[in-house]
Design an enzyme around this catalytic site. Structure first.
Site, PDB file in Angstrom:
ATOM      1  N   GLY A  10      70.271  26.110  11.525  1.00  0.00           N
ATOM      2  CA  GLY A  10      70.555  26.150  12.822  1.00  0.00           C
ATOM      3  C   GLY A  10      69.867  27.079  13.543  1.00  0.00           C
ATOM      4  O   GLY A  10      70.037  28.316  13.339  1.00  0.00           O
ATOM      5  N   ASN A 121      81.177  23.974  15.832  1.00  0.00           N
ATOM      6  CA  ASN A 121      82.453  23.611  16.449  1.00  0.00           C
ATOM      7  C   ASN A 121      82.589  22.000  15.940  1.00  0.00           C
ATOM      8  O   ASN A 121      81.736  21.296  15.934  1.00  0.00           O
ATOM      9  CB  ASN A 121      82.722  23.519  17.942  1.00  0.00           C
ATOM     10  N   HIS A 176      90.693  27.847  16.520  1.00  0.00           N
ATOM     11  CA  HIS A 176      89.621  28.133  17.505  1.00  0.00           C
ATOM     12  C   HIS A 176      89.653  27.003  18.576  1.00  0.00           C
ATOM     13  O   HIS A 176      88.845  26.112  18.595  1.00  0.00           O
ATOM     14  CB  HIS A 176      88.074  28.275  17.164  1.00  0.00           C
TER      15      HIS A 176
HETATM   16  P1  A3D Z   1      71.888  24.895  19.726  1.00  0.00           P
HETATM   17  O1  A3D Z   1      71.414  26.079  20.680  1.00  0.00           O
HETATM   18  O2  A3D Z   1      71.973  23.611  20.336  1.00  0.00           O
HETATM   19  O3  A3D Z   1      71.429  25.066  18.430  1.00  0.00           O
HETATM   20  C1  A3D Z   1      71.765  24.072  17.304  1.00  0.00           C
HETATM   21  C2  A3D Z   1      70.696  24.095  16.545  1.00  0.00           C
HETATM   22  O4  A3D Z   1      71.170  23.096  15.599  1.00  0.00           O
HETATM   23  C3  A3D Z   1      69.668  23.256  17.464  1.00  0.00           C
HETATM   24  O5  A3D Z   1      68.400  24.070  17.043  1.00  0.00           O
HETATM   25  C4  A3D Z   1      69.509  21.917  16.501  1.00  0.00           C
HETATM   26  O6  A3D Z   1      68.073  21.240  16.181  1.00  0.00           O
HETATM   27  C5  A3D Z   1      70.055  22.141  14.976  1.00  0.00           C
HETATM   28  N1  A3D Z   1      70.445  21.211  14.305  1.00  0.00           N
HETATM   29  C6  A3D Z   1      70.882  20.099  14.726  1.00  0.00           C
HETATM   30  N2  A3D Z   1      71.263  19.388  13.663  1.00  0.00           N
HETATM   31  C7  A3D Z   1      70.938  19.919  12.557  1.00  0.00           C
HETATM   32  C8  A3D Z   1      70.822  19.648  11.021  1.00  0.00           C
HETATM   33  N3  A3D Z   1      71.370  18.414  10.647  1.00  0.00           N
HETATM   34  N4  A3D Z   1      70.415  20.710  10.243  1.00  0.00           N
HETATM   35  C9  A3D Z   1      69.813  21.705  10.918  1.00  0.00           C
HETATM   36  N5  A3D Z   1      69.767  22.042  12.138  1.00  0.00           N
HETATM   37  C10 A3D Z   1      70.224  21.034  12.916  1.00  0.00           C
HETATM   38  O7  A3D Z   1      73.497  25.496  19.912  1.00  0.00           O
HETATM   39  P2  A3D Z   1      74.125  26.873  19.735  1.00  0.00           P
HETATM   40  O8  A3D Z   1      73.478  27.693  18.955  1.00  0.00           O
HETATM   41  O9  A3D Z   1      74.429  27.347  21.234  1.00  0.00           O
HETATM   42  O10 A3D Z   1      75.760  26.364  18.993  1.00  0.00           O
HETATM   43  C11 A3D Z   1      75.708  25.894  17.677  1.00  0.00           C
HETATM   44  C12 A3D Z   1      77.163  25.655  17.290  1.00  0.00           C
HETATM   45  O11 A3D Z   1      77.905  26.710  17.423  1.00  0.00           O
HETATM   46  C13 A3D Z   1      77.762  24.396  18.272  1.00  0.00           C
HETATM   47  O12 A3D Z   1      78.423  23.623  17.274  1.00  0.00           O
HETATM   48  C14 A3D Z   1      78.819  25.406  19.234  1.00  0.00           C
HETATM   49  O13 A3D Z   1      79.949  24.467  19.633  1.00  0.00           O
HETATM   50  C15 A3D Z   1      79.112  26.308  18.033  1.00  0.00           C
HETATM   51  N6  A3D Z   1      79.869  27.677  18.682  1.00  0.00           N
HETATM   52  C16 A3D Z   1      80.986  28.035  18.106  1.00  0.00           C
HETATM   53  C17 A3D Z   1      81.517  29.287  18.507  1.00  0.00           C
HETATM   54  C18 A3D Z   1      82.708  29.771  17.908  1.00  0.00           C
HETATM   55  O14 A3D Z   1      83.187  30.915  18.202  1.00  0.00           O
HETATM   56  C19 A3D Z   1      83.114  29.054  16.724  1.00  0.00           C
HETATM   57  C20 A3D Z   1      81.037  29.657  19.679  1.00  0.00           C
HETATM   58  C21 A3D Z   1      79.984  29.224  20.368  1.00  0.00           C
HETATM   59  C22 A3D Z   1      79.225  28.079  19.858  1.00  0.00           C
END
Ligand code: A3D
EC number: 1.1.1.37
Length: 320
Positions: A10, A121, A176
């Protein structure tokens, strides 16, 4: 000795920030993986080009091919979708579960010896599913949430008390989500527990309760402000702290979503608990005693996580 290899699955907001922090701290060489061709390569090159300015030695590359994560020492997973305003973390379950399947299989086939930190998440259910799909040992697969939740708690407390956040420790248990359990009696300013600080007149119980609630709602507060996604700087910093603890065998005592089998009376499930992270991954779980009220809050949180895991099994029968 070769540098450690850190694979980031990701390359979105958190993935890019993770890559930057890992390089700045010289934790190892970084491979960014994403299905969106061009994004991981572009971010890797951009960060690599900051190397001469910041003076770090780390190789960065981007890829859409799982073969390139081969032999990774640490894998941090952020693949999937984040929340938008009005969404709960649980709304992400169906779509992110499918993502965990492909990511878990990619890790299983290419980096089976890695220490895996999941951030996607809804966290506690996704780390469980990722472990199931990857088949890695439970002590090598965990989730990042408690470090972030307690960092948010510490930040709010340090502002309330007007003291350095270095001197504020905080303790957060449970899943969480809205049911997370910030434990005030285990949270301190330089060792003085929060209830004592209320007695000393440093704050009031009402203000403390409001800070606890703000901590629980910390993710939603950022989503509400950003409107286009969720938090990424503090989540990335938190996962990097866990990765560093593993790579440097620091034996850090950090709250994270770990596999609990026996402690806290739980049988084989992932939930946020205090752990020791060192070269063997999750090396220990601190089985602290909870008061009646704390136990009730923890049970509530555990039940919420169990509900999400059941929902995963309903969506993907291979998990049942
Ligand atoms: P974002 O910037 O959308 O990045 C996610 C990336 O995942 C994108 O670049 C997508 O292209 C890529 N992706 C989608 N499907 C696939 C796949 N099958 N294989 C590989 N890559 C893929 O999101 P983000 O970086 O802001 O957040 C990522 C995740 O973290 C989300 O699920 C959020 O809800 C989660 N998150 C968790 C916390 C915790 O404290 C646990 C905090 C903030 C965000």
């Amino acid at each position: 000795m070769a540098r450690p290899k850190i694979a980031l699955i990701g390359a979105g907001q958190i993935g890019g920030t993770l890559a930057h922090l890992a390089a700045l701290k010289e934790l190892g060489d970084v491979v960014l993986f994403d299905i969106a061709d061009g994004i991981p390569q572009g971010k890797a090159l951009d960060i690599a080009e900051s190397g001469p300015v910041d003076g770090f030695d780390a190789a960065l590359s981007g890829t859409t091919d799982y073969a390139d994560i081969a032999g990774a020492d640490v894998v941090i997973v952020t693949a999937g979708v984040p929340r938008k305003p009005g969404m709960s973390r649980d709304d992400l379950l169906g779509i992110n579960l499918k993502v965990m399947k492909s990511v878990g299989e990619g890790i299983r086939d290419n980096a089976p010896n890695a220490f895996v930190i999941c951030i996607t998440n809804p966290l506690d259910a996704m780390v469980w599913a990722l472990r199931e799909f990857s088949g890695l040992p439970h002590n090598k697969v965990c989730g990042m949430a408690g470090v972030l939740d307690s960092a948010r708690f510490r930040h709010f407390l340090s502002v309330e008390f007007n003291v350095s956040m270095k001197d504020v420790t905080a303790f957060v248990l449970g899943g969480h989500g809205d049911t997370m359990v910030p434990l005030t009696r285990y949270s301190t300013v330089a060792g003085v527990p929060l209830p004592d600080l209320v007695k000393m007149g440093w704050t009031t119980q009402e203000k403390l309760d409001a800070i606890v609630q703000r901590t629980r709602d910390g993710g939603a507060e950022i989503v509400g402000l950003l409107k286009t996604g969720s938090a990424y700087y503090a989540p990335a910093a938190s996962a990097i702290e866990m990765a560093e603890a593993y790579l440097k065998d620091q034996k850090r005592v950090l709250p994270c979503a770990a596999y609990v089998d026996g402690a806290f009376g739980l049988e084989g499930m992932y939930v946020g608990v205090p752990t020791v992270i060192g070269a063997n991954g999750i090396e220990k779980i601190l089985n602290i005693e909870l008061s009646k009220d704390e136990q009730a809050m923890f049970d509530n949180s555990v039940n919420a996580v169990k509900g999400l895991v059941e929902a995963c099994k309903g969506i993907d029968p291979t998990l049942a």
